[in-house]
Design an enzyme around this catalytic site. Structure first.
Site, PDB file in Angstrom:
ATOM      1  CG  MET A 195       0.331  -8.011  -2.200  1.00  0.00           C
ATOM      2  SD  MET A 195       1.666  -6.867  -1.706  1.00  0.00           S
ATOM      3  CE  MET A 195       1.757  -5.819  -3.144  1.00  0.00           C
ATOM      4  CB  SER A 196      -5.265  -5.597  -4.230  1.00  0.00           C
ATOM      5  OG  SER A 196      -4.426  -4.683  -4.904  1.00  0.00           O
ATOM      6  CG  MET A 197      -6.292 -10.190  -0.427  1.00  0.00           C
ATOM      7  SD  MET A 197      -6.201 -11.737   0.513  1.00  0.00           S
ATOM      8  CE  MET A 197      -4.643 -11.538   1.385  1.00  0.00           C
ATOM      9  CB  THR A 198      -5.077  -3.593   1.672  1.00  0.00           C
ATOM     10  OG1 THR A 198      -3.884  -4.340   1.852  1.00  0.00           O
ATOM     11  CG2 THR A 198      -5.157  -2.448   2.673  1.00  0.00           C
ATOM     12  CE  LYS A 199      -7.057  -1.808  -5.088  1.00  0.00           C
ATOM     13  NZ  LYS A 199      -5.638  -2.163  -4.962  1.00  0.00           N
TER      14      LYS A 199
END
Lengths: 431, 431
Positions: free
Chosen positions: B150-154
């Site tokens: 999820m937003s750990m991709t960021k």
């Protein structure tokens, strides 16, 4: 209007097909830049992304267009293929490149190296006595990339089925309906597993791509992982389609190459093993053969892998499968499956039922593998646009090739492939 | 009518949410059988496959729903994480399971082990001084599986950007339009790269999922890799959308968590490096950190990876990224990037611009990482439904967690997570 096709402005201007060099996807500039120029973007639908010359890029990137299931190699270290010492490897490669052969139906000789370009080769690896003796990459492919296997997928499905038979998990004399009762009154119901494996079922499944009513299109609509169009009332997924297959001729009478058989077989081996074909391939092959890379397989809208054509994998891992077939189930000193698996496949199918393949006049087909019945006892996995695992037991040789030949039919590429493989076999046997 | 949700027939009957145990995807029977029962099949659209409890299966299988690009670990052997001797490992795990903490806003103590279930944990790994001291898997995840970041991709996107800055390839004081002129009159045009990295841009990007006119829906429509609906006239792909972003407030005034910033940053680092974010992640991280598994990232219809949320990877590889952050760019004795990369991130962003995160009252956000500014100097990557890389420099501890908490907001899961992480840190520091 001049679109991407004429960009290199060479052969195309004369209405000729781009050569391998001209259609090199790096030269064409496909998907280069952030973003690429609009005419360099390759996107849906498959009639676009899988048409030449775009397909020369897409064969290495199918996962960017379609949902997929992974085939895990596990978490261990890969086992490198044995290789020749550097100096000997270089000398051998030079010798192989210079080998000459006469294409089928031709008169002028061609060198091995010229055949690589004639065949739009993306990657080719030759193993002799289990040692890597030749390896080259072109176009979209590199050693750490993956390439579409196309119908070689069938041969992996067939290999897994033959392993389950050897282990006593699958009885190939059973009828399909004995294993999958809900196949209902599909034409598959009263075919034997063996007939499915050998593609001697009597089923209607036209793959005439020019006919909009051909079964292949209904199959494609069922298999598409995209949401179904509004008002769609057809089957959803490979397996729902298989329940509706109509008869054509009698089971067991003749070999007819029809992809639906492979997906029927995929369903059968999933049902008896309790595993998806991707998990089976991982357990029986990828996790145990020292694979360098995970592989993947495209799936339908219900997560069912395309057992007839959806596999993508690395060239060296394809070589490992070929070596496993040559060595009757043994690789890196470990037995992965009983020798009878390869023995059955190598022995071939019923030759009296096989016809119509000009470059394989004496051939047969069994367990989703092609058998040449030539003097070297060669057998092969084959996929459209030039994919092959070619196993030559007499020469103790495996050739694996990924390609992106502009047209699908291997009949167009066999003339510059099969005699070339034989020339390498002859060379290696006397080296 | 009793659909899948009530199958276990427990809490649901009282209108309560299924517990972690009750919603275990293996217990629910999702996608089991060949084929699964119709009510056990998980399929498109994402409103179905990514809703609880189905999402507890889907977080491990995003590639089966969406096209993806691979992040290659290369072809070498993985480098195992250092581990405690078996007896010590078992003792440590028992000690950690028994640790007690008080949830934020609570009064009754909770054990670490209980928190794993409260948080719907799918996988959790604790590293101390570079040694693996605790590892557990639940639900759909196993050691050789992959899970949505999820937003750990960021944070991976931000790390790559910070690396390019340290190498002098990217100047974070430049305006977006200096690097990407075709951003046109998008609100991003006159934001600095640093404002994009720190999410202090003044852009309109509402992520109110209850509002059908919210920007997030237009973003989703642009990003969808499925063919656009007939009559669709909106932007096609992440980058086309970014060109149309409207202003809201002034750049540099306040932190606003808006995913579009991360995709803007993905575009920026692709443009300056000449590589996709997936190729960059492969080159800079996966090929060099001893990764066990390839990773993958979902892509839009033009093959552009979702830099704000599309990554899926293995738990131990997530741990390797955390360890790299703790050890300032060094792993397995090799320096992958300059120490100043981590130093910058760890120092945090402008705290005066940060507000509104109850569990992170003193926090800040920089380079797509969350910084707690607590006594241990902890910082984190965070993603909805409970994903985290939690780095505690004082305790020399990294905790990585994959989860499938029923609701997206981490504010709901922080109370039973952050004090639990601190309890483990306290234990490890005095062990």
């Amino acid at each position: 209007m001049c679109l991407a096709l004429c960009a290199p402005g060479l052969a195309q201007a004369q209405g000729e097909r781009l050569t391998a060099g001209e259609s090199d996807p790096r030269l064409m500039g496909w998907m280069q830049g952030f973003p690429p120029a609009p005419d360099k973007i390759i996107t849906q639908p498959d009639s676009v992304y899988f048409s030449f010359p775009k397909l020369r890029w897409s064969v290495c990137h199918l996962r960017q267009f379609l949902p997929t299931a992974g085939i895990s190699r596990g978490l261990g270290a890969p086992v490198a293929l044995a290789a020749l010492p550097a100096a000997e490897a270089e000398e051998t490669a030079r010798a192989i490149d210079a080998l000459q052969f006469t294409p089928i139906g031709g008169t002028a000789p061609m060198t091995w190296e010229a055949s690589l370009f004639a065949n739009y080769t993306d990657g080719i690896l030759i193993l002799h006595e289990g040692q890597q003796v030749y390896e080259r990459y072109f176009g979209c492919l590199e050693a750490d990339g993956k390439h579409a296997a196309m119908s070689m997928t069938k041969s992996v499905t067939g290999l897994l089925a033959q392993i389950l038979i050897a282990e006593g998990q699958l009885d190939d004399s059973l009828l399909v309906r004995d294993i999958i009762p809900e196949i209902g009154d599909s034409a598959f119901a009263d075919a034997t597993v063996r007939q499915v494996m050998d593609m001697t079922t009597g089923i209607r499944f036209s793959e005439d791509y020019a006919d909009p009513d051909a079964d292949i299109w209904r199959y494609a609509a069922a298999a598409s992982p995209l949401p179904k169009p509004e008002g769609y009332t057809g089957p959803d997924g490979y397996w729902d389609y298989l329940k509706l297959v109509q008869p054509e001729g009698k089971h067991g009478e003749a070999f007819h190459y029809k992809t639906a058989n492979s997906d029927m077989l995929g369903w059968i081996i999933s049902r008896v093993s309790g595993k998806s074909v991707t998990d089976l391939a991982s357990e029986r092959l990828w996790r145990r053969m020292g694979a360098e890379q995970d592989a993947y397989q495209t799936v339908d809208g219900k997560g069912v892998a395309f057992a007839g054509g959806g596999l993508s994998l690395g060239l060296r891992d394809l070589g490992r499968i070929g070596q496993l077939m040559l060595d009757e189930g043994v690789i890196n000193g470990e037995r992965l499956f009983p020798a009878e698996v390869t023995e059955h496949i190598r022995a071939g199918g019923d030759r009296t039922k096989f016809s119509g393949y000009p470059a394989i006049p004496e051939g047969s087909y069994t367990s989703q593998w092609w058998v040449f019945h030539n003097k070297n006892g060669a057998f092969a996995a084959r996929g459209v646009h030039g994919q092959t695992i070619y196993v030559d037991p007499a020469a103790r040789m495996v050739i694996v090739r990924f390609a992106s030949f502009p047209e699908a039919k291997n009949a167009l590429i066999d003339p510059t492939s099969l005699p070339a493989f034989q020339a390498v076999a002859d060379y290696l046997m006397t080296r």
